[in-house]
Design an enzyme around this catalytic site. Sequence first.
Site, PDB file in Angstrom:
ATOM      1  N   MET A  31       0.843  -1.208   0.000  1.00  0.00           N
ATOM      2  CA  MET A  31       0.000   0.000   0.000  1.00  0.00           C
ATOM      3  C   MET A  31       0.875   1.254   0.000  1.00  0.00           C
ATOM      4  SD  MET A  31      -3.415  -0.907   2.061  1.00  0.00           S
ATOM      5  CE  MET A  31      -2.768  -0.770   3.700  1.00  0.00           C
ATOM      6  N   ALA A  33       4.138   3.940   0.877  1.00  0.00           N
ATOM      7  CA  ALA A  33       4.910   4.439   2.032  1.00  0.00           C
ATOM      8  C   ALA A  33       5.974   3.378   2.362  1.00  0.00           C
ATOM      9  CB  ALA A  33       4.021   4.744   3.233  1.00  0.00           C
ATOM     10  N   HIS A  35       9.135   1.118   3.147  1.00  0.00           N
ATOM     11  CA  HIS A  35      10.243   1.186   4.098  1.00  0.00           C
ATOM     12  C   HIS A  35      11.102  -0.073   3.908  1.00  0.00           C
ATOM     13  CE1 HIS A  35       7.767  -1.682   6.218  1.00  0.00           C
ATOM     14  NE2 HIS A  35       6.786  -0.793   6.356  1.00  0.00           N
ATOM     15  N   HIS A  38       9.317  -3.452   3.339  1.00  0.00           N
ATOM     16  CA  HIS A  38       8.898  -3.696   1.953  1.00  0.00           C
ATOM     17  C   HIS A  38      10.124  -4.017   1.083  1.00  0.00           C
ATOM     18  CE1 HIS A  38       5.679  -0.743   3.296  1.00  0.00           C
ATOM     19  NE2 HIS A  38       4.950  -1.766   2.908  1.00  0.00           N
ATOM     20  N   GLY A 149       4.948 -10.275   3.908  1.00  0.00           N
ATOM     21  CA  GLY A 149       5.756 -10.180   5.128  1.00  0.00           C
ATOM     22  C   GLY A 149       5.084 -10.864   6.305  1.00  0.00           C
ATOM     23  N   GLN A 155      -2.553 -12.373   7.923  1.00  0.00           N
ATOM     24  CA  GLN A 155      -2.797 -12.092   6.502  1.00  0.00           C
ATOM     25  C   GLN A 155      -2.196 -13.192   5.626  1.00  0.00           C
ATOM     26  OE1 GLN A 155      -2.648  -8.059   4.547  1.00  0.00           O
ATOM     27  NE2 GLN A 155      -0.592  -8.720   4.058  1.00  0.00           N
ATOM     28  N   SER A 187       6.655  -0.237  10.023  1.00  0.00           N
ATOM     29  CA  SER A 187       5.294  -0.134   9.505  1.00  0.00           C
ATOM     30  C   SER A 187       5.128   1.238   8.873  1.00  0.00           C
ATOM     31  CB  SER A 187       4.293  -0.278  10.657  1.00  0.00           C
ATOM     32  OG  SER A 187       3.027   0.194  10.270  1.00  0.00           O
TER      33      SER A 187
HETATM   34  P1  AMP Z   1       1.516  -2.936   3.444  1.00  0.00           P
HETATM   35  O1  AMP Z   1       2.060  -1.901   2.539  1.00  0.00           O
HETATM   36  O2  AMP Z   1       1.492  -2.543   4.891  1.00  0.00           O
HETATM   37  O3  AMP Z   1       0.192  -3.501   2.961  1.00  0.00           O
HETATM   38  O4  AMP Z   1       2.531  -4.149   3.378  1.00  0.00           O
HETATM   39  C1  AMP Z   1       2.886  -4.745   2.160  1.00  0.00           C
HETATM   40  C2  AMP Z   1       3.682  -5.985   2.432  1.00  0.00           C
HETATM   41  O5  AMP Z   1       4.849  -5.651   3.160  1.00  0.00           O
HETATM   42  C3  AMP Z   1       2.903  -6.997   3.298  1.00  0.00           C
HETATM   43  O6  AMP Z   1       3.156  -8.304   2.825  1.00  0.00           O
HETATM   44  C4  AMP Z   1       3.489  -6.771   4.667  1.00  0.00           C
HETATM   45  O7  AMP Z   1       3.410  -7.906   5.505  1.00  0.00           O
HETATM   46  C5  AMP Z   1       4.925  -6.452   4.315  1.00  0.00           C
HETATM   47  N1  AMP Z   1       5.551  -5.725   5.426  1.00  0.00           N
HETATM   48  C6  AMP Z   1       5.118  -4.587   6.021  1.00  0.00           C
HETATM   49  N2  AMP Z   1       5.928  -4.271   7.052  1.00  0.00           N
HETATM   50  C7  AMP Z   1       6.877  -5.240   7.122  1.00  0.00           C
HETATM   51  C8  AMP Z   1       7.989  -5.476   7.985  1.00  0.00           C
HETATM   52  N3  AMP Z   1       8.295  -4.677   8.983  1.00  0.00           N
HETATM   53  N4  AMP Z   1       8.748  -6.569   7.746  1.00  0.00           N
HETATM   54  C9  AMP Z   1       8.447  -7.419   6.719  1.00  0.00           C
HETATM   55  N5  AMP Z   1       7.417  -7.246   5.878  1.00  0.00           N
HETATM   56  C10 AMP Z   1       6.644  -6.167   6.074  1.00  0.00           C
END
Ligand code: AMP
Length: 280
Positions: A31, A33, A35, A38, A149, A155, A187
Site C-alpha cells: 500500500m 509508504a 520502508h 517492503h 511479510g 494475513q 510499519s
Molecule cells: P503494506 O504496505 O502494509 O500492505 O505491506 C505490504 C507488504 O509488506 C505486506 O506483505 C506486509 O506484511 C509487508 N511488510 C510490512 N511491514 C513489514 C515489515 N516490517 N517486515 C516485513 N514485511 C513487512
Amino acid sequence: MIILKSTIELNNWFIENLNGFVENVGFVPTMGALHMGHASLIEKASKECQIVVVSILVNPTQFNEKADLLSYPRTLENDIIVAEKAGGTILFTPSPKDIYGGTPYAEPVDYGPITSTFEGFSRQGHFDGVVAVVDKLFLAVKPNRAYFGSKDLQQIAVVERMSNERHPNIKIVSCELIRDENGLALSSRNIRLSYAGIILAQNISQELKTVAERVKDGVDMIDSVEIAKKKLKNLEGLELEYISGVNCKTFSISPENRGWSHIIVAARVEGVRLIDNIEL
Ligand code: AMP
C-alpha cells in the site's frame, strides 16, 4: 524501473516485452509508504525472479476506519526510489476503480478462525478487503511467486487459503519481519508516531522478546503471556487490544497452549494501530 499506472498498461507491457515467453514473475503487493520491510520483500523477489512487479494501491475495502484510510501515508516519489533500489522491475500503481473494474467492493469471506479471530475480529471486514484486492491483483499481474511479510502473520494464512483455492499455481512466499535498531516492527503507520510514541511503542516488541525468552527458560507459555499482558496494560498511553499465543496456520482461539507457534499482539499508541509477533 518502469512505472505502469493501469491494468491496460501492465497487460500491454507484458505482451510487448515478453512475446509470450513464460518468465518467472515475482509480485510484491503493497500500500506504499515503502520502508525497509517492503524493500526486503522486493530484494528477496529480485533474487528469485526475473521480473519483479511491485504494486502500490491503498485498498479502500480493507480499511474498517475511514480516518485510517484518509490519513494513510502516501509517499510515491520516495517509493519509486526504494522499489528501484531494492530491485523492482515494474512499479504498478493502478487506481482502486481500475483494479476493481468499478466501485471497490469486497465479498464477505469466511475461512473460519483465520478470518474471524484476532485481526478478523478487531477489524471487521478487513480480510474481506484483503482477499478481494489480492485476488484481483493476482488476476492482473499473473505472477508465479508472490511475497508477503510475516509482520502480517494472519494475513499470510488468509492469502494462502485464498490462493490455494483460486490461484493454485502461485507460490506464496512468506518473508521475515523487519525491525528498526530498537526492535520496533517497521510499519508505514510509524510515520504518524511522535518521538515519545515511538519510545512507548518499543515496549511492544520488548515484551514479545521477553515472552519468547521466558518460554525458552522453561516458564509456562500461558503464564508468560499473562505477565506481558499485565505489563502492557499498565503502560499509560498504550491501549492493548490483544496479546496471545497462536498457531500461525489455524489462528483458532484456545485458552490452552495447543501448538502455539507465535505470540501475536495489537495495540494503539497515539491513535496509531500497531501489530507485531514473535516466533516461539
Ligand atoms: P503494506 O504496505 O502494509 O500492505 O505491506 C505490504 C507488504 O509488506 C505486506 O506483505 C506486509 O506484511 C509487508 N511488510 C510490512 N511491514 C513489514 C515489515 N516490517 N517486515 C516485513 N514485511 C513487512
